[in-house]
Design a protein around this motif. Sequence first.
Motif, PDB file in Angstrom:
ATOM      1  N   SER A 193       0.862  -1.184   0.000  1.00 41.42           N
ATOM      2  CA  SER A 193       0.000   0.000   0.000  1.00 41.42           C
ATOM      3  C   SER A 193       0.897   1.231   0.000  1.00 41.42           C
ATOM      4  O   SER A 193       2.107   1.118   0.199  1.00 41.42           O
ATOM      5  CB  SER A 193      -0.898   0.008   1.242  1.00 41.42           C
ATOM      6  OG  SER A 193      -0.091  -0.023   2.406  1.00 41.42           O
ATOM      7  N   ALA A 194       0.312   2.403  -0.225  1.00 43.40           N
ATOM      8  CA  ALA A 194       1.127   3.621  -0.264  1.00 43.40           C
ATOM      9  C   ALA A 194       0.354   4.821   0.243  1.00 43.40           C
ATOM     10  O   ALA A 194      -0.860   4.903   0.075  1.00 43.40           O
ATOM     11  CB  ALA A 194       1.613   3.880  -1.689  1.00 43.40           C
ATOM     12  N   ALA A 195       1.083   5.727   0.882  1.00 39.17           N
ATOM     13  CA  ALA A 195       0.539   7.035   1.267  1.00 39.17           C
ATOM     14  C   ALA A 195       1.346   8.075   0.522  1.00 39.17           C
ATOM     15  O   ALA A 195       2.551   8.182   0.711  1.00 39.17           O
ATOM     16  CB  ALA A 195       0.665   7.239   2.779  1.00 39.17           C
TER      17      ALA A 195
ATOM     18  N   GLU B  99      11.671  13.289   7.961  1.00 39.10           N
ATOM     19  CA  GLU B  99      11.832  11.860   8.200  1.00 39.10           C
ATOM     20  C   GLU B  99      10.681  11.351   9.072  1.00 39.10           C
ATOM     21  O   GLU B  99      10.082  10.308   8.782  1.00 39.10           O
ATOM     22  CB  GLU B  99      13.172  11.629   8.904  1.00 39.10           C
ATOM     23  CG  GLU B  99      13.412  10.165   9.228  1.00 39.10           C
ATOM     24  CD  GLU B  99      14.831   9.915   9.738  1.00 39.10           C
ATOM     25  OE1 GLU B  99      15.589  10.902   9.953  1.00 39.10           O
ATOM     26  OE2 GLU B  99      15.192   8.739   9.904  1.00 39.10           O
ATOM     27  N   GLU B 100      10.375  12.107  10.117  1.00 35.25           N
ATOM     28  CA  GLU B 100       9.357  11.675  11.079  1.00 35.25           C
ATOM     29  C   GLU B 100       7.997  11.535  10.399  1.00 35.25           C
ATOM     30  O   GLU B 100       7.256  10.580  10.653  1.00 35.25           O
ATOM     31  CB  GLU B 100       9.271  12.670  12.251  1.00 35.25           C
ATOM     32  CG  GLU B 100      10.464  12.641  13.182  1.00 35.25           C
ATOM     33  CD  GLU B 100      11.713  13.327  12.624  1.00 35.25           C
ATOM     34  OE1 GLU B 100      11.616  13.963  11.530  1.00 35.25           O
ATOM     35  OE2 GLU B 100      12.793  13.211  13.243  1.00 35.25           O
ATOM     36  N   THR B 101       7.646  12.504   9.564  1.00 33.52           N
ATOM     37  CA  THR B 101       6.353  12.433   8.867  1.00 33.52           C
ATOM     38  C   THR B 101       6.327  11.269   7.885  1.00 33.52           C
ATOM     39  O   THR B 101       5.334  10.545   7.791  1.00 33.52           O
ATOM     40  CB  THR B 101       6.062  13.767   8.148  1.00 33.52           C
ATOM     41  OG1 THR B 101       6.035  14.808   9.135  1.00 33.52           O
ATOM     42  CG2 THR B 101       4.724  13.733   7.430  1.00 33.52           C
ATOM     43  N   ALA B 102       7.444  11.067   7.153  1.00 35.03           N
ATOM     44  CA  ALA B 102       7.504   9.946   6.199  1.00 35.03           C
ATOM     45  C   ALA B 102       7.319   8.616   6.921  1.00 35.03           C
ATOM     46  O   ALA B 102       6.580   7.739   6.466  1.00 35.03           O
ATOM     47  CB  ALA B 102       8.832   9.974   5.440  1.00 35.03           C
ATOM     48  N   VAL B 103       7.991   8.478   8.062  1.00 36.66           N
ATOM     49  CA  VAL B 103       7.879   7.240   8.846  1.00 36.66           C
ATOM     50  C   VAL B 103       6.435   7.050   9.327  1.00 36.66           C
ATOM     51  O   VAL B 103       5.841   5.971   9.177  1.00 36.66           O
ATOM     52  CB  VAL B 103       8.860   7.275  10.053  1.00 36.66           C
ATOM     53  CG1 VAL B 103       8.505   6.197  11.080  1.00 36.66           C
ATOM     54  CG2 VAL B 103      10.296   7.094   9.562  1.00 36.66           C
ATOM     55  N   ALA B 104       5.847   8.104   9.876  1.00 41.30           N
ATOM     56  CA  ALA B 104       4.484   8.001  10.404  1.00 41.30           C
ATOM     57  C   ALA B 104       3.486   7.678   9.295  1.00 41.30           C
ATOM     58  O   ALA B 104       2.566   6.861   9.466  1.00 41.30           O
ATOM     59  CB  ALA B 104       4.096   9.309  11.111  1.00 41.30           C
ATOM     60  N   MET B 105       3.670   8.299   8.106  1.00 40.32           N
ATOM     61  CA  MET B 105       2.766   8.034   6.982  1.00 40.32           C
ATOM     62  C   MET B 105       2.863   6.573   6.532  1.00 40.32           C
ATOM     63  O   MET B 105       1.848   5.917   6.283  1.00 40.32           O
ATOM     64  CB  MET B 105       3.098   8.956   5.791  1.00 40.32           C
ATOM     65  CG  MET B 105       2.604  10.394   5.934  1.00 40.32           C
ATOM     66  SD  MET B 105       3.257  11.484   4.599  1.00 40.32           S
ATOM     67  CE  MET B 105       2.365  10.886   3.164  1.00 40.32           C
ATOM     68  N   ALA B 106       4.083   6.067   6.416  1.00 41.64           N
ATOM     69  CA  ALA B 106       4.265   4.687   5.955  1.00 41.64           C
ATOM     70  C   ALA B 106       3.637   3.709   6.944  1.00 41.64           C
ATOM     71  O   ALA B 106       2.935   2.769   6.555  1.00 41.64           O
ATOM     72  CB  ALA B 106       5.755   4.395   5.763  1.00 41.64           C
TER      73      ALA B 106
ATOM     74  N   ILE C 171       3.878  -4.584   3.237  1.00 42.04           N
ATOM     75  CA  ILE C 171       4.875  -3.529   3.037  1.00 42.04           C
ATOM     76  C   ILE C 171       4.136  -2.261   2.624  1.00 42.04           C
ATOM     77  O   ILE C 171       3.028  -2.332   2.093  1.00 42.04           O
ATOM     78  CB  ILE C 171       5.922  -3.991   1.985  1.00 42.04           C
ATOM     79  CG1 ILE C 171       7.123  -3.055   1.913  1.00 42.04           C
ATOM     80  CG2 ILE C 171       5.311  -4.168   0.614  1.00 42.04           C
ATOM     81  CD1 ILE C 171       8.326  -3.665   1.175  1.00 42.04           C
ATOM     82  N   SER C 172       4.716  -1.120   2.942  1.00 41.16           N
ATOM     83  CA  SER C 172       4.069   0.127   2.519  1.00 41.16           C
ATOM     84  C   SER C 172       5.119   1.177   2.218  1.00 41.16           C
ATOM     85  O   SER C 172       6.265   1.083   2.665  1.00 41.16           O
ATOM     86  CB  SER C 172       3.123   0.641   3.596  1.00 41.16           C
ATOM     87  OG  SER C 172       3.883   1.061   4.708  1.00 41.16           O
ATOM     88  N   VAL C 173       4.698   2.164   1.447  1.00 43.24           N
ATOM     89  CA  VAL C 173       5.598   3.237   1.016  1.00 43.24           C
ATOM     90  C   VAL C 173       4.940   4.561   1.324  1.00 43.24           C
ATOM     91  O   VAL C 173       3.719   4.694   1.200  1.00 43.24           O
ATOM     92  CB  VAL C 173       5.823   3.160  -0.513  1.00 43.24           C
ATOM     93  CG1 VAL C 173       6.785   4.245  -0.970  1.00 43.24           C
ATOM     94  CG2 VAL C 173       6.334   1.803  -0.904  1.00 43.24           C
ATOM     95  N   SER C 174       5.738   5.551   1.719  1.00 42.75           N
ATOM     96  CA  SER C 174       5.207   6.915   1.826  1.00 42.75           C
ATOM     97  C   SER C 174       6.102   7.847   1.048  1.00 42.75           C
ATOM     98  O   SER C 174       7.308   7.621   0.941  1.00 42.75           O
ATOM     99  CB  SER C 174       5.135   7.349   3.290  1.00 42.75           C
ATOM    100  OG  SER C 174       6.431   7.455   3.826  1.00 42.75           O
TER     101      SER C 174
ATOM    102  N   ILE D 287      11.195   9.503   1.550  1.00 43.27           N
ATOM    103  CA  ILE D 287      10.487   8.273   1.200  1.00 43.27           C
ATOM    104  C   ILE D 287      10.576   7.325   2.394  1.00 43.27           C
ATOM    105  O   ILE D 287      11.667   7.081   2.915  1.00 43.27           O
ATOM    106  CB  ILE D 287      11.128   7.604  -0.036  1.00 43.27           C
ATOM    107  CG1 ILE D 287      10.965   8.515  -1.255  1.00 43.27           C
ATOM    108  CG2 ILE D 287      10.497   6.231  -0.312  1.00 43.27           C
ATOM    109  CD1 ILE D 287      11.626   7.985  -2.514  1.00 43.27           C
ATOM    110  N   GLY D 288       9.434   6.836   2.838  1.00 46.68           N
ATOM    111  CA  GLY D 288       9.422   5.872   3.942  1.00 46.68           C
ATOM    112  C   GLY D 288       9.047   4.487   3.431  1.00 46.68           C
ATOM    113  O   GLY D 288       8.235   4.359   2.516  1.00 46.68           O
ATOM    114  N   ILE D 289       9.670   3.459   3.987  1.00 47.37           N
ATOM    115  CA  ILE D 289       9.324   2.071   3.649  1.00 47.37           C
ATOM    116  C   ILE D 289       9.087   1.337   4.972  1.00 47.37           C
ATOM    117  O   ILE D 289       9.992   1.255   5.811  1.00 47.37           O
ATOM    118  CB  ILE D 289      10.487   1.344   2.916  1.00 47.37           C
ATOM    119  CG1 ILE D 289      11.005   2.135   1.724  1.00 47.37           C
ATOM    120  CG2 ILE D 289      10.077  -0.092   2.544  1.00 47.37           C
ATOM    121  CD1 ILE D 289      10.273   1.935   0.442  1.00 47.37           C
TER     122      ILE D 289
END
Lengths: 417, 417
Positions: free
Chosen positions: B275-277, B330-337, B348-351, B371-373
């Motif tokens: 999935s992805a945000a 970084e924090e927002t990318a991590v939280a979104m993923a 698995i997910s990506v932001s 980019i968060g994974i």
Amino acid sequence: MNAEIIAVGSELLLGQITNSNARFLSNHLAELGINVYYHTVVGDNSERLKDTINIAENRADLIIFTGGLGPTKDDLTKETIARHLGTTLEMDHEALDSIVAFFERAGRAMTENNKKQALVLKGSEVLVNHHGMAPGMLYKTETHTYMLLPGPPKEMEPMFQYEAKPKLAKLLNQADVILSHVLRFYGIGEAELEDRIQDILEQQTNPTIAPLASDGEVTLRITAKTNTEEQAWKLIEEAKATLLERVGDYLYGYDNDSLASKAIDLLREQQKTISAAESLTAGLFQSELAAVAGASWVLAGGVITYNEEMKISQLGISSEVLARFGVVSEETAVAMAQAVRSKFNTDISVSLTGAAGPDAHGDQPAGTVWIGIATEEETKAYRLQLSGMRNTNRLRAVKLALSYIIRTLTDGNARKI
Amino acid sequence: MNAEIIAVGSELLLGQITNSNARFLSNHLAELGINVYYHTVVGDNSERLKDTINIAENRADLIIFTGGLGPTKDDLTKETIARHLGTTLEMDHEALDSIVAFFERAGRAMTENNKKQALVLKGSEVLVNHHGMAPGMLYKTETHTYMLLPGPPKEMEPMFQYEAKPKLAKLLNQADVILSHVLRFYGIGEAELEDRIQDILEQQTNPTIAPLASDGEVTLRITAKTNTEEQAWKLIEEAKATLLERVGDYLYGYDNDSLASKAIDLLREQQKTISAAESLTAGLFQSELAAVAGASWVLAGGVITYNEEMKISQLGISSEVLARFGVVSEETAVAMAQAVRSKFNTDISVSLTGAAGPDAHGDQPAGTVWIGIATEEETKAYRLQLSGMRNTNRLRAVKLALSYIIRTLTDGNARKI
């Protein structure tokens, strides 16, 4: 001034990449009033490139080369041109410094072959490469102007626009004013549009009127050539009025408008926000909107429910609706549009559900698509039966959804679209 | 057999459309072992088209024309060729019937000018158009073969592939077997890759090895020409083994693989869902995955949170994180993923969050992307600083996200990517 654009690169002849540079350059040369009569693509082969230059010199004043300026052995554009013109290559120290700096910034070791990129034609004006390493060149002889540009579009495009184009405009020393204005239509075929304005097309001299179809859109480009800008606009406005009397119902925008930019303009003007629930298009609709700078004023976001389960869990579509009518149905499209509009709290919303292909979706054949549009007042759904390949269908569905948004936002306007 | 591809259409010379047909045809001709030495584009002008044909006849055996077969006055390809070859045009009644049927199906009135589309060169083999109206033609003289194809890619591509290509293969009566195999790399520059295999490139004869860079990817095409298929594959496998010893760390796939298709293959093999945000890419990541047939096996869907508010309401990102670290962090990318992974219940997910440009996002300059994974085991975030234009940055971010997915799924594999 007549121009020929020569792209150098065996990868083009092997079909590994598309010659998008020729399009970009042609567009800008047309703006300058320079006629482009030929594009040529030739491989990384010195003999054939030389033959190509000879042919071009017989039919163009300005010859623009793209590609073959890189660091590798098969990059031989400037070497071949130097030999052909009887000049030599010399090191451009500014370009060399910038190549060294480029590697330092990237934190990569610079290999020896990269230095070759800083060699330029002796006697040429150097065009600085702000987005890569190989510099461009402008070289003039008594009869011809030669321009050498790098192949990668992200280097070539800004170099042409900001370094080369102003120099060309100066060279031209234009007496005439040439102005173009493009009318953009959606929802009418090229032949039908042309049929409706046949007599106008036959009588055209100045301004000229050129129809063009692409990806479901039809455009008419009106080009006037005269002494003053004011006079050129007057000619264009007269032609435009006559054309719109015949086919104005299908007009959606002008010049650089796209369906996406037009939709965004209308949303901004009306201070409305938009969201989307996408299935077969999986984000392509929203991505097309976001490709327009300023989309963040109106695009809230949306949900991609690529499988049936997500339509239930993320959008709250009832499993009964899905079971009874199917995922690809009017009822599902309506429910998806309403759900995402309420979830994202926007003025308008779009849903896209369908079978992109190659496979059918249950009893719905490939190419069947339902598009829903929800506003505060009502929700409408449109059925499409597309006949292209998977990704053509996905893109066509997105364009049609954009055209329905435009239609919904301009309904008071008596336009069909 | 040597070929030249001539595209006819003033819209190409005005930069209104790209000559994507030349790429498509070149790719298929290379597969047949036909050398393409030139592409030419010429306008809707009979004189200049005639000159172009004369030049092509001097340097090619097979001349393929695209465009200019339509219903309008400026469509003059077949008329010009007929005059040039001293033959005439005649009505093809099957083509005419199919044009009439086409209008009936579309529920539109057929205008008179559409009939002209059914005229073909006398003595030619007709190529049926299953996706449009104008038929194609194959015409042979003692010295040359002429192929006429329609301009719109969605008509031309299937016509070439299913009607014309088999006829060409028969004409060729090939003695040699020519096979190609493409190795695809990500995360290494063209010059660096080439530097590492310089000695191999210099010694190549059969198979040949051709490097190519495009859109952040580098490929090596290995082409062997020999008597049997078995022998050709043996030559290719030997060259491949030598190349991969040097640069195998950056290999991600082969032939028609793309980063998206490779990611989907790996997910399917490992029976994992994704999935992805998305913020700056607004659905482009998911749309790239969905462009691959079979994506529905692994892609659940995702959320597009184009504005800050939606990150809070749709993904439950805490407003404190957003206020303290910013939307592009970084924090927002991590939280979104993590949020989208749990919301869509995937393996698995990506932001993707960032400033695509042209504007900065707060104190984050244009081109900054996080980019968060997220997987069950851990969540990683990667910072990019891109330097392209808005939509180049959006596409590059998507490609990098795909490469991180591939890397995450092949970690045990000792590949860098």
